[in-house]
Design an enzyme around this catalytic site. Structure first.
Site, PDB file in Angstrom:
ATOM      1  CE  LYS A  22      -2.011   2.228   3.968  1.00 27.57           C
ATOM      2  NZ  LYS A  22      -1.680   3.570   3.664  1.00 27.57           N
ATOM      3  CG  ASN A  23       2.665   2.462   3.564  1.00 32.73           C
ATOM      4  OD1 ASN A  23       1.563   3.003   3.540  1.00 32.73           O
ATOM      5  ND2 ASN A  23       3.147   1.889   4.651  1.00 32.73           N
ATOM      6  NE  ARG A  93       1.444  12.436   6.541  1.00 34.79           N
ATOM      7  CZ  ARG A  93       1.634  13.724   6.800  1.00 34.79           C
ATOM      8  NH1 ARG A  93       0.610  14.484   7.090  1.00 34.79           N
ATOM      9  NH2 ARG A  93       2.838  14.245   6.757  1.00 34.79           N
ATOM     10  CB  CYS A 117      -4.738   6.564  10.549  1.00 29.40           C
ATOM     11  SG  CYS A 117      -5.301   5.049   9.759  1.00 29.40           S
ATOM     12  NE  ARG A 122      -0.760  10.497   9.502  1.00 29.56           N
ATOM     13  CZ  ARG A 122      -0.614   9.299   8.943  1.00 29.56           C
ATOM     14  NH1 ARG A 122      -0.131   8.300   9.663  1.00 29.56           N
ATOM     15  NH2 ARG A 122      -0.934   9.084   7.709  1.00 29.56           N
ATOM     16  CG  ASP A 307       2.614   1.499   9.178  1.00 29.75           C
ATOM     17  OD1 ASP A 307       2.148   2.378   9.926  1.00 29.75           O
ATOM     18  OD2 ASP A 307       2.681   1.637   7.935  1.00 29.75           O
ATOM     19  NE  ARG A 399      -7.054   5.059   5.085  1.00 32.26           N
ATOM     20  CZ  ARG A 399      -5.960   5.267   5.820  1.00 32.26           C
ATOM     21  NH1 ARG A 399      -5.956   4.991   7.103  1.00 32.26           N
ATOM     22  NH2 ARG A 399      -4.862   5.749   5.264  1.00 32.26           N
TER      23      ARG A 399
END
Length: 427
Positions: A22-23, A93, A117, A122, A307, A399
């Site tokens: 995902k990232n 984000r 989230c 952040r 994470d 997500r």
């Protein structure tokens, strides 16, 4: 509303293949803005955040087609806008990843302040400070970030106060067309950074040092579209290892990722008593004895990833002894602990430290996902809890995890998504 209901105490076994990261996928999608034309991305996870990023690109003028469950065709030749709407950016984000590409392509960008989230402030201060060093001017107006480079982007040395992944990615992408060479000092070293640099180099960029603390980007005139495969998701892999081999003690084979990308996590898990066999893009994990307490502190890669903190706290909550988890990345990530306490854990929060006293077992309860990783960890806790655990606010889980419930079911878990009346709706 939809919830995930878990019945604890059932043995699990088998193998699972993780999706693309995902990232990484979200930033690669943003990077296609830099190469006008038709780009292909493969091994893209079918998750909510990818859907949102697809909508962001469409709002900018791109054409995004789903060719298969995990394959995207992104045509950015018609991108003619440099403004992203708040209603999309507030959901995720990572939408701010378009900031660098838009500046590089158009010399300007308007991006709404980000959401995502609720795990901490952040702030994007480092993004802005770094880009300002490259000649980008900023103005914050009514919740929107207005960026412009009236004299173009000029290469220079940028030293980050913290090895921020997002800031590093935006600086790399903003610098690909810069005049001269940009040096990013104290750059993030995550595998997803390397994946981004690899794709940009395939497009024709000149990037050196990705994966190290110093990255050099020499500007080029143009980039060309590519066909690129997203790296495997190390966090999804770590979640399943923690859930099965860790907390339930069952044998699991996890495929589709590079074990080196989960290096410190696997070492810590071995110290907890989990057996880890590393193979070619796979890990076989199991546990036969008690979980041993091990202190953890989150740090940027190659440190222990934030994470994986919630999943590891869940695992250590049933360890034989006491340990300390220190959160150094996101100050609000311990919100998960209060939900785990509802299930019978003994956790004391002291600032950015969590003192975890292992208990003999957990009890099923109604709990609410505080964020993406915390939600997955609550489902994980339900696998060994006495009775039934009901996890709400599961949109957080959607997500970042594709087919999370279905994968657990295939491993033997008694888990399902069910519709229940929304308690916030009063007739």
């Amino acid at each position: 509303m939809e919830v995930i209901r878990v019945e604890g105490g059932h043995p699990l076994s088998g193998e699972v293949t993780v999706e693309g990261a995902k990232n990484s996928a979200l930033k690669l999608m943003a990077a296609t803005i830099l190469a006008p034309g038709v780009n292909y991305l493969r091994n893209v996870p079918n998750i909510a955040d990818v859907h949102v990023m697809g909508k962001v690109l469409k709002c900018l003028g791109a054409k995004v087609d789903v060719l298969g469950v995990h394959e995207l065709r992104i045509d950015t030749s018609s991108v003619d806008s440099w403004e992203t709407p708040y209603h999309l950016v507030e959901q995720m984000r990572a939408s701010t990843a378009v900031l660098g590409p838009l500046i590089a392509r158009f010399g300007k960008a308007i991006v709404a302040m980000p959401g995502g989230c609720n795990i901490g402030a952040r702030k994007i201060d480092m993004h802005i400070l770094g880009l300002q060093a490259l000649g980008v001017e900023f103005n914050i107006d009514h919740g929107d970030i207005h960026a412009s480079a009236p004299h173009g982007v000029t290469g220079t040395t940028v030293s980050l106060d913290f090895a921020s992944v997002g800031a590093t990615e935006n600086l790399i992408m903003a610098s690909v067309h810069a005049k001269g060479t940009t040096v990013i000092d104290n750059a993030a070293r995550e595998p997803e950074i390397v994946d981004l640099a690899n794709m940009l180099n395939e497009m024709g960029a000149h990037i050196k040092g990705a994966g190290s603390p110093v990255i050099e980007v020499t500007g080029v005139d143009k980039l060309s579209p590519v066909d690129h495969t997203v790296v495997g998701d190390r966090i999804e892999a770590g979640t399943f290892i923690a859930a099965m081999a860790g907390i339930t003690g069952d044998k699991l084979t996890v495929k589709g990722f590079e074990p080196l990308h989960l290096g410190l996590v696997l070492k810590k898990y071995e110290q907890m008593g989990i057996s880890i066999e590393r193979g070619d893009r796979e890990v076989v994990a199991s546990r036969s004895g008690d979980i041993r307490p091990v202190d953890i502190q989150t740090l940027p890669f190659p440190g222990f990833p934030t994470d994986m903190q919630s999943q590891t706290m869940c695992l250590l909550s049933v360890a034989k002894g006491t340990c300390i988890i220190t959160e150094n990345v996101f100050e609000s990530r311990f919100m998960f602990a209060s939900e785990l306490q509802r299930m019978g854990s003994n956790i004391v929060i002291k600032g950015h430290h969590a003192v975890v006293h292992g208990v003999d077992g957990l009890q099923g309860a109604e709990v609410k996902s505080p964020d993406l990783r915390g939600g997955a960890a609550l489902v994980m806790a339900g696998l060994v809890a006495d009775g039934v655990t009901t996890v709400s606010a599961i949109h957080h889980i959607d997500r970042g995890y594709e087919g999370f419930v279905e994968k657990l079911q295939a491993l033997g878990a008694k888990v399902e998504r069910v519709q229940v009346p929304d308690p916030e709706i009063v007739e």
